[in-house]
Design a protein around this motif. Structure first.
Motif, PDB file in Angstrom:
ATOM      1  N   ILE A  38       3.643  -4.508  11.065  1.00  8.96           N
ATOM      2  CA  ILE A  38       4.045  -5.345   9.758  1.00  8.96           C
ATOM      3  C   ILE A  38       4.683  -4.122   8.987  1.00  8.96           C
ATOM      4  CG2 ILE A  38       2.822  -5.866   7.656  1.00  8.96           C
ATOM      5  CD1 ILE A  38       2.565  -7.929   9.911  1.00  8.96           C
ATOM      6  N   GLU A  39       5.732  -4.320   7.939  1.00 10.65           N
ATOM      7  CA  GLU A  39       6.196  -3.244   7.018  1.00 10.65           C
ATOM      8  C   GLU A  39       5.945  -3.922   5.869  1.00 10.65           C
ATOM      9  OE1 GLU A  39      10.668  -3.524   7.153  1.00 10.65           O
ATOM     10  OE2 GLU A  39      10.776  -5.278   7.319  1.00 10.65           O
ATOM     11  N   LEU A  40       5.803  -2.785   4.991  1.00 11.18           N
ATOM     12  CA  LEU A  40       5.522  -3.107   3.671  1.00 11.18           C
ATOM     13  C   LEU A  40       6.572  -2.162   2.931  1.00 11.18           C
ATOM     14  CD1 LEU A  40       1.666  -2.825   3.196  1.00 11.18           C
ATOM     15  CD2 LEU A  40       3.227  -4.917   2.944  1.00 11.18           C
ATOM     16  N   TRP A  41       7.302  -2.753   1.784  1.00  7.94           N
ATOM     17  CA  TRP A  41       8.379  -2.197   0.979  1.00  7.94           C
ATOM     18  C   TRP A  41       7.695  -2.104  -0.461  1.00  7.94           C
ATOM     19  CZ3 TRP A  41      13.085   0.161   2.290  1.00  7.94           C
ATOM     20  CH2 TRP A  41      13.400  -0.052   3.589  1.00  7.94           C
ATOM     21  N   ALA A  42       7.549  -1.131  -1.131  1.00 10.25           N
ATOM     22  CA  ALA A  42       7.129  -1.252  -2.559  1.00 10.25           C
ATOM     23  C   ALA A  42       8.224  -1.153  -3.495  1.00 10.25           C
ATOM     24  CB  ALA A  42       6.110  -0.067  -2.934  1.00 10.25           C
ATOM     25  N   CYS A  43       8.609  -2.045  -4.239  1.00  5.70           N
ATOM     26  CA  CYS A  43       9.831  -2.032  -5.002  1.00  5.70           C
ATOM     27  C   CYS A  43       9.704  -2.133  -6.606  1.00  5.70           C
ATOM     28  CB  CYS A  43      10.641  -3.383  -4.458  1.00  5.70           C
ATOM     29  SG  CYS A  43      11.076  -3.222  -2.695  1.00  5.70           S
ATOM     30  N   ASN A  44      10.666  -1.808  -7.268  1.00  8.09           N
ATOM     31  CA  ASN A  44      10.867  -2.125  -8.776  1.00  8.09           C
ATOM     32  C   ASN A  44      12.351  -2.742  -8.683  1.00  8.09           C
ATOM     33  OD1 ASN A  44       8.475  -0.812  -9.823  1.00  8.09           O
ATOM     34  ND2 ASN A  44       9.351   0.905  -9.049  1.00  8.09           N
ATOM     35  N   PHE A  45      12.312  -3.726  -9.897  1.00  6.72           N
ATOM     36  CA  PHE A  45      13.376  -4.403 -10.235  1.00  6.72           C
ATOM     37  C   PHE A  45      14.565  -3.357 -10.989  1.00  6.72           C
ATOM     38  CE2 PHE A  45      10.938  -8.242  -9.929  1.00  6.72           C
ATOM     39  CZ  PHE A  45      11.419  -8.908  -9.063  1.00  6.72           C
ATOM     40  N   GLY A 127       9.241   3.176  -1.371  1.00  7.33           N
ATOM     41  CA  GLY A 127       8.305   3.288  -0.488  1.00  7.33           C
ATOM     42  C   GLY A 127       8.416   2.268   0.622  1.00  7.33           C
ATOM     43  N   HIS A 128       8.421   2.968   1.784  1.00  9.66           N
ATOM     44  CA  HIS A 128       8.604   1.899   3.012  1.00  9.66           C
ATOM     45  C   HIS A 128       7.655   2.239   4.160  1.00  9.66           C
ATOM     46  CE1 HIS A 128      11.218   0.091   6.722  1.00  9.66           C
ATOM     47  NE2 HIS A 128      10.153  -0.835   6.252  1.00  9.66           N
ATOM     48  N   SER A 129       6.515   1.552   4.706  1.00  8.21           N
ATOM     49  CA  SER A 129       5.500   1.906   5.891  1.00  8.21           C
ATOM     50  C   SER A 129       5.593   0.969   6.770  1.00  8.21           C
ATOM     51  CB  SER A 129       4.265   2.436   4.984  1.00  8.21           C
ATOM     52  OG  SER A 129       3.868   1.188   3.896  1.00  8.21           O
ATOM     53  N   LEU A 130       4.874   1.309   7.892  1.00 15.38           N
ATOM     54  CA  LEU A 130       4.662   0.427   8.875  1.00 15.38           C
ATOM     55  C   LEU A 130       3.098   0.293   9.421  1.00 15.38           C
ATOM     56  CD1 LEU A 130       6.354  -1.273  11.102  1.00 15.38           C
ATOM     57  CD2 LEU A 130       5.553   0.444  12.655  1.00 15.38           C
ATOM     58  N   VAL A 193       0.540   3.372  10.623  1.00 12.58           N
ATOM     59  CA  VAL A 193       1.435   3.958  11.775  1.00 12.58           C
ATOM     60  C   VAL A 193       2.387   4.907  11.280  1.00 12.58           C
ATOM     61  CG1 VAL A 193       2.810   3.569  13.726  1.00 12.58           C
ATOM     62  CG2 VAL A 193       1.052   1.846  13.289  1.00 12.58           C
ATOM     63  N   TRP A 194       3.280   4.465  10.726  1.00 13.31           N
ATOM     64  CA  TRP A 194       4.613   5.254  10.196  1.00 13.31           C
ATOM     65  C   TRP A 194       4.591   5.418   8.490  1.00 13.31           C
ATOM     66  CZ3 TRP A 194       8.312   2.477  13.991  1.00 13.31           C
ATOM     67  CH2 TRP A 194       7.793   2.763  15.308  1.00 13.31           C
ATOM     68  N   GLY A 195       5.088   6.192   7.950  1.00 10.78           N
ATOM     69  CA  GLY A 195       5.377   6.263   6.656  1.00 10.78           C
ATOM     70  C   GLY A 195       4.332   6.373   5.370  1.00 10.78           C
ATOM     71  N   ASN A 196       3.321   6.450   5.917  1.00  6.17           N
ATOM     72  CA  ASN A 196       2.136   6.264   4.948  1.00  6.17           C
ATOM     73  C   ASN A 196       1.956   7.748   4.454  1.00  6.17           C
ATOM     74  OD1 ASN A 196       0.736   3.291   5.296  1.00  6.17           O
ATOM     75  ND2 ASN A 196       1.517   3.925   7.276  1.00  6.17           N
ATOM     76  N   ALA A 197       1.364   7.644   3.233  1.00  3.45           N
ATOM     77  CA  ALA A 197       0.797   9.144   2.723  1.00  3.45           C
ATOM     78  C   ALA A 197      -0.011  10.003   3.726  1.00  3.45           C
ATOM     79  CB  ALA A 197       0.274   8.753   1.335  1.00  3.45           C
ATOM     80  N   ASP A 201      -6.901   8.490   2.083  1.00  4.36           N
ATOM     81  CA  ASP A 201      -8.331   8.692   2.477  1.00  4.36           C
ATOM     82  C   ASP A 201      -8.755   7.322   2.817  1.00  4.36           C
ATOM     83  OD1 ASP A 201     -10.850   9.890   2.810  1.00  4.36           O
ATOM     84  OD2 ASP A 201     -11.223   9.611   0.683  1.00  4.36           O
ATOM     85  N   TYR A 202      -8.248   6.792   4.037  1.00  2.00           N
ATOM     86  CA  TYR A 202      -8.970   5.384   4.428  1.00  2.00           C
ATOM     87  C   TYR A 202      -8.662   5.326   5.948  1.00  2.00           C
ATOM     88  CZ  TYR A 202      -4.090   3.384   4.470  1.00  2.00           C
ATOM     89  OH  TYR A 202      -2.799   3.298   4.485  1.00  2.00           O
ATOM     90  N   ASP A 203      -9.391   4.674   6.499  1.00  4.94           N
ATOM     91  CA  ASP A 203      -9.181   4.311   8.082  1.00  4.94           C
ATOM     92  C   ASP A 203      -8.067   3.124   8.239  1.00  4.94           C
ATOM     93  OD1 ASP A 203     -10.704   6.383   9.025  1.00  4.94           O
ATOM     94  OD2 ASP A 203     -12.374   4.985   8.861  1.00  4.94           O
ATOM     95  N   PHE A 204      -8.289   1.980   7.549  1.00  5.11           N
ATOM     96  CA  PHE A 204      -7.396   0.902   7.739  1.00  5.11           C
ATOM     97  C   PHE A 204      -7.403  -0.058   6.413  1.00  5.11           C
ATOM     98  CE2 PHE A 204     -11.790  -0.251   9.030  1.00  5.11           C
ATOM     99  CZ  PHE A 204     -11.909  -1.586   8.470  1.00  5.11           C
ATOM    100  N   LYS A 205      -6.355  -0.813   6.164  1.00  8.89           N
ATOM    101  CA  LYS A 205      -6.375  -1.862   5.120  1.00  8.89           C
ATOM    102  C   LYS A 205      -7.018  -3.027   5.296  1.00  8.89           C
ATOM    103  CE  LYS A 205      -2.336   0.211   2.485  1.00  8.89           C
ATOM    104  NZ  LYS A 205      -2.910   0.778   1.526  1.00  8.89           N
ATOM    105  N   LEU A 206      -7.838  -3.661   4.518  1.00 10.01           N
ATOM    106  CA  LEU A 206      -8.403  -4.802   4.701  1.00 10.01           C
ATOM    107  C   LEU A 206      -7.697  -5.865   4.282  1.00 10.01           C
ATOM    108  CD1 LEU A 206     -12.257  -5.927   4.977  1.00 10.01           C
ATOM    109  CD2 LEU A 206     -10.630  -7.013   3.575  1.00 10.01           C
ATOM    110  N   ILE A 207      -6.985  -6.797   4.865  1.00 13.80           N
ATOM    111  CA  ILE A 207      -6.181  -7.881   4.043  1.00 13.80           C
ATOM    112  C   ILE A 207      -7.037  -9.060   4.185  1.00 13.80           C
ATOM    113  CG2 ILE A 207      -4.075  -8.933   4.077  1.00 13.80           C
ATOM    114  CD1 ILE A 207      -4.123  -5.604   3.581  1.00 13.80           C
ATOM    115  N   GLY A 208      -6.939  -9.724   2.978  1.00 13.43           N
ATOM    116  CA  GLY A 208      -7.551 -11.164   3.089  1.00 13.43           C
ATOM    117  C   GLY A 208      -6.679 -12.207   2.370  1.00 13.43           C
TER     118      GLY A 208
END
Length: 259
Positions: A38-45, A127-130, A193-197, A201-208
């Motif tokens: 899963i990839e995440l891009w953080a963007c501004n217009f 910002g781009h992370s996997l 996995v890749w590109g994270n800070a 200070d966490y083990d995983f992101k919990l997504i609901g």
């Protein structure tokens, strides 16, 4: 971001939580787990640009993806709703069927200068992370299919002295309780996995996920009616999570169902 322990005051973290297998089930033998990239891009217009401009670029990109015969990538836009100075206007969340599709897809996009230029004219995405995602609970069929849904993100750490077996057992217990009492929604764990800070200070992101704010509100009311007590009983000494961020989410591209 201030971290909070799971107490009655933070029980809303579990409004969307259900479960399946995590990494291993403490009560049964270990089994294979399907990890999805899963990839995440953080963007501004960009100045003068907005969601309508982005929708137009997405329509052009979707047509191009169809021409290429791509059927192994999904994408959605996440617009922050409940948050505290989150630092971006919109996030792009995308995922591939597997790592092979990811590699081929990234190579293909690198060769498409025109599409990259179209997006660069609308968005600045520093910002781009996997992540490696594991589905914890299938969202099920809500009967709603307007392309919009709600996602929650929370950063979680396993409490000292606890293991993934403990998390799995808690998930199993909460899942059974949530199903019995009418909580709805899907759940995923995102492992960085890749590109994270580097100082994350966490083990995983919990997504609901829920299909709508109506469904999210129904979960909230169930918790407010007293089910937070069971949530605290099950989760109180297992996970340490920060406050949920809630996103209004719009599907951009779907992976076709398998025949």
């Amino acid at each position: 971001m201030k971290r909070v322990h799971i107490t009655a005051a933070s029980a809303a973290l579990f409004l969307l939580v259900g479960s399946g297998q995590v990494i291993a089930d403490g009560h049964e033998e270990e089994r294979d787990v399907e990890f999805t990239p899963i990839e995440l891009w953080a963007c501004n217009f960009e100045e003068g640009k907005g969601s309508d401009d982005l929708d137009a670029v997405n329509a052009k990109w979707n047509a191009w993806m169809d021409e290429q015969g791509v059927n192994d990538y999904f994408a959605a836009l996440m617009y922050p709703n409940f948050h505290n100075d989150i630092g971006f206007d919109v996030a792009w969340i995308g995922g591939w069927r597997d790592g092979n599709a990811m590699g081929a897809g990234i190579d293909m996009m690198w060769e498409d200068d025109e599409t990259s230029a179209d997006y660069d004219a609308v968005l600045d995405c520093p910002g781009h992370s996997l992540f490696a995602s594991v589905k914890m609970k299938d969202p099920g069929d809500s009967g709603e299919d307007d392309g919009n849904f709600v996602l929650s993100f929370s950063d979680c750490s396993i409490e000292e002295g606890k293991t993934m077996d403990d998390v799995s057992a808690a998930q199993d217990a909460w899942n059974a309780y949530a199903d019995e009492h009418g909580f709805v929604g899907g759940v995923w764990y995102f492992w960085p996995v890749w590109g994270n800070a580097q100082d994350a200070d966490y083990d995983f992101k919990l997504i609901g996920s829920t299909s709508s704010y109506t469904a999210l509100g129904a979960n909230f009311q169930l918790m407010a009616d007293g089910h937070w007590r069971k949530s605290q009983e099950i989760w109180g000494d297992v996970l340490d999570c920060d406050s949920d961020r809630i996103y209004t989410t719009k599907m951009v591209r779907e992976i076709p169902d398998d025949e």
